[in-house]
Each structure stands twice: as structure tokens, then as C-alpha cells.
Design a protein around this motif. Structure first.
Motif, short mmCIF file in Angstrom:
data_model
loop_
_atom_site.label_atom_id
_atom_site.label_comp_id
_atom_site.label_asym_id
_atom_site.label_seq_id
_atom_site.Cartn_x
_atom_site.Cartn_y
_atom_site.Cartn_z
N THR A 298 -9.19 3.32 -1.26
CA THR A 298 -7.80 3.79 -1.17
C THR A 298 -6.84 2.63 -1.38
O THR A 298 -7.26 1.48 -1.57
N VAL A 299 -5.55 2.92 -1.29
CA VAL A 299 -4.54 1.86 -1.42
C VAL A 299 -4.58 0.91 -0.23
O VAL A 299 -3.94 -0.15 -0.26
N PHE A 300 -5.33 1.27 0.82
CA PHE A 300 -5.47 0.39 1.98
C PHE A 300 -6.76 -0.43 1.93
O PHE A 300 -7.05 -1.20 2.84
N ASP A 301 -7.53 -0.25 0.88
CA ASP A 301 -8.72 -1.06 0.66
C ASP A 301 -8.26 -2.41 0.09
O ASP A 301 -7.60 -2.45 -0.95
N PRO A 302 -8.56 -3.51 0.77
CA PRO A 302 -8.12 -4.83 0.27
C PRO A 302 -8.51 -5.08 -1.19
O PRO A 302 -7.82 -5.80 -1.91
N ALA A 303 -9.60 -4.47 -1.63
CA ALA A 303 -10.04 -4.68 -3.01
C ALA A 303 -9.04 -4.14 -4.02
O ALA A 303 -9.03 -4.57 -5.18
N GLY B 60 -5.85 -4.59 -3.88
CA GLY B 60 -4.79 -5.59 -4.07
C GLY B 60 -3.44 -5.25 -3.47
O GLY B 60 -2.47 -5.99 -3.68
N HIS B 61 -3.36 -4.16 -2.71
CA HIS B 61 -2.06 -3.75 -2.17
C HIS B 61 -1.87 -4.10 -0.70
O HIS B 61 -0.79 -3.88 -0.14
N SER C 285 0.82 -1.21 0.00
CA SER C 285 0.00 0.00 0.00
C SER C 285 0.85 1.26 0.00
O SER C 285 0.53 2.24 -0.68
N PHE C 286 1.94 1.25 0.75
CA PHE C 286 2.79 2.44 0.85
C PHE C 286 3.59 2.67 -0.43
O PHE C 286 3.82 3.81 -0.83
N ARG C 287 4.03 1.59 -1.06
CA ARG C 287 4.91 1.74 -2.22
C ARG C 287 4.21 2.29 -3.45
O ARG C 287 4.86 2.82 -4.35
N VAL C 288 2.89 2.17 -3.49
CA VAL C 288 2.18 2.67 -4.67
C VAL C 288 1.75 4.12 -4.52
O VAL C 288 1.18 4.70 -5.44
N ARG C 289 2.04 4.72 -3.38
CA ARG C 289 1.70 6.14 -3.17
C ARG C 289 2.87 7.02 -3.66
O ARG C 289 4.03 6.65 -3.50
N PRO C 290 2.57 8.19 -4.21
CA PRO C 290 3.64 9.10 -4.65
C PRO C 290 4.61 9.45 -3.53
O PRO C 290 5.80 9.68 -3.77
N LEU C 291 4.14 9.47 -2.30
CA LEU C 291 4.97 9.85 -1.16
C LEU C 291 6.10 8.86 -0.89
O LEU C 291 7.05 9.18 -0.18
N TRP C 292 6.00 7.66 -1.49
CA TRP C 292 7.02 6.63 -1.22
C TRP C 292 8.42 7.13 -1.55
O TRP C 292 9.39 6.76 -0.89
N ARG C 293 8.55 8.01 -2.53
CA ARG C 293 9.90 8.46 -2.90
C ARG C 293 10.55 9.31 -1.82
O ARG C 293 11.75 9.60 -1.89
N THR C 294 9.80 9.70 -0.79
CA THR C 294 10.36 10.46 0.32
C THR C 294 10.62 9.58 1.54
O THR C 294 10.95 10.09 2.62
N VAL C 295 10.49 8.26 1.40
CA VAL C 295 10.58 7.37 2.56
C VAL C 295 11.89 7.58 3.31
O VAL C 295 12.95 7.77 2.71
N SER C 296 11.80 7.57 4.63
CA SER C 296 12.96 7.86 5.47
C SER C 296 14.01 6.76 5.44
O SER C 296 15.18 7.01 5.72
N ASN C 297 13.60 5.55 5.13
CA ASN C 297 14.49 4.40 5.22
C ASN C 297 14.32 3.53 3.98
O ASN C 297 13.58 2.55 4.00
N PRO C 298 15.01 3.86 2.89
CA PRO C 298 14.87 3.07 1.66
C PRO C 298 15.26 1.60 1.83
O PRO C 298 14.85 0.76 1.04
N VAL D 48 3.41 16.04 -3.68
CA VAL D 48 4.62 15.79 -2.90
C VAL D 48 5.54 17.01 -2.96
O VAL D 48 6.14 17.41 -1.95
N GLU D 49 5.63 17.60 -4.12
CA GLU D 49 6.49 18.79 -4.27
C GLU D 49 6.02 19.93 -3.37
O GLU D 49 6.84 20.61 -2.74
N GLU D 50 4.72 20.13 -3.30
CA GLU D 50 4.18 21.19 -2.44
C GLU D 50 4.43 20.87 -0.97
O GLU D 50 4.74 21.77 -0.17
N LEU D 51 4.29 19.61 -0.62
CA LEU D 51 4.56 19.19 0.75
C LEU D 51 6.00 19.50 1.14
O LEU D 51 6.27 20.07 2.21
N LEU D 52 6.92 19.12 0.26
CA LEU D 52 8.34 19.30 0.57
C LEU D 52 8.75 20.77 0.56
O LEU D 52 9.70 21.16 1.25
#
Length: 199
Positions: free
Chosen positions: A58-63, A65-66, A13-26, A155-159
Motif C-alpha cells: 500500500t501507500v504506507f509500505d516503505p517500499a 517511497g511515500h 502516503s496520504f497525498r497520493v491517495r484519491p481521497l486526498w482531494r476531500t481533506v478537511s484541512n487543505p 471517492v464519488e460513491e463515498l461522497l
């Protein structure tokens, strides 16, 4: 067996979100894999926990597939797989019953997000009487927007927002909040060293 490793929400679920590229621990998958291997070798219980939000689309909805372990991690035969709908791993699962039935008294917590589901699980586990080790370098998180920021920003606006709390600061604050109160803060190397010493 009186120890258990809780692998919390290390899911696609986390890897398919755009925010994944900012992950603290690759290296989160490798760090968790090291812990899992050490726990298995010591005969400790490994419990996999996934977060689900059914019916949300959402990406956390089991339907979608994530809601499954992130690629590179594979639960072993007989290792419990629990699905939660709350932030902590206890409230909406049978985790407490499972741990009691196995005689578990010590927990090591790893996973995603450091300050959210991992920290909350550590706090609840401590309140339930477990000796908790929080394995910070086997957790991961993301920058946190200011509470008044719009929810639909890129993500750009967040950062670019100076009010955004950087992921490193999130991790540091979690360690400060947990240490000496709810958990012993440790590293993968420290936990593995302790397992080898006690086994």
C-alpha cells in the motif's frame, strides 16, 4: 525543556491517495509548519512520527517511497524521526523513553488523521500522565464511510452515500471526545500564544 510537539503522520502516503482531494484541512502543511517553527524557537522538542505498513504493497509500505514527511515540511537536525506500525505513536516506538529522557511533561499533538492516529496518540499520552494539547486546526482528516459500506468504492460513491460521516463531523466528535478528558483542545494561534507567554 518539558514540552514536545508531536507531528503525527503528516506524510506523502496520504497525498497520493484519491481521497486526498476531500481533506478537511487543505492548509495542514502550513499550520504544522507554524507550530514547528514556534516550538523550535522556544527550544521545545519536535518529534516526527510516520506510519508504516511494511510488506502490504500500500501507500504506507516503505517500499512504495511515500513514508516520508509531506513536501513542504523538513525535520531539523537532531529532531527524532520515529516510525510506528500502530495507530498511536507510543506502542510500537521508543517515544515514551525519549520523552522521559528529555524530561518532557507536556505534549502538543498535530497531524493526520484527526480521529485516528492523532486522537489515539492524545488518549495514550494522557493515560501516561502527560498534559496534552490537541491542536485541532493543525490536524486533518477525511470523510468516513459507513461501517457496512464496501471497501472498494470510489471517492464519488463515498461522497454520494448519505451514511458517510463528513470530515467536519469527524473533527467535531473528536474535539468533544477529547476535551476535558484526555486533552485541552486548542488552535495553532492559541498554542503559539501560550509558547510565547511561557518562554
Amino acid at each position: 525543556m518539558n514540552r514536545a510537539l508531536l507531528v503525527v503522520d503528516v506524510q506523502e502516503s496520504f497525498r497520493v491517495r484519491p481521497l486526498w482531494r476531500t481533506v478537511s484541512n487543505p492548509a495542514i502543511v502550513d499550520r504544522v509548519d507554524e507550530l514547528v517553527a514556534a516550538a523550535r524557537a522556544a527550544g521545545d522538542l519536535v518529534v516526527w512520527v510516520l506510519h508504516a505498513e511494511p510488506g502490504t504493497g500500500t501507500v504506507f509500505d516503505p517500499a512504495a517511497g511515500h513514508v516520508r514527511p509531506i513536501d513542504g515540511l523538513r525535520p531539523g537536525a537532531g529532531e527524532p524521526m520515529l516510525t510506528k506500525t500502530a495507530h498511536n505513536a507510543f506502542t510500537t516506538t521508543n517515544l515514551q523513553q525519549l520523552l522521559v529522557s528529555r524530561g518532557v511533561r507536556e505534549l502538543a499533538v498535530c497531524g493526520i488523521r484527526t480521529e485516528q492516529c492523532c486522537e489515539t496518540t492524545a488518549r495514550v499520552g494522557s493515560d501516561l500522565g502527560y498534559a496534552v494539547t490537541f491542536v485541532t486546526d493543525a490536524t486533518a482528516t477525511f470523510p468516513i464511510p459507513h461501517w457496512s459500506a464496501p471497501a472498494d468504492r470510489t471517492v464519488e460513491e463515498l461522497l454520494a452515500d448519505p451514511r458517510t460521516l463528513p470530515a467536519a463531523a469527524v473533527v467535531e466528535r473528536t474535539e468533544y471526545a477529547l476535551a476535558g478528558r484526555f486533552a485541552t483542545v486548542s488552535t495553532v494561534a492559541g498554542v503559539i500564544g501560550g509558547i510565547l507567554t511561557r518562554s
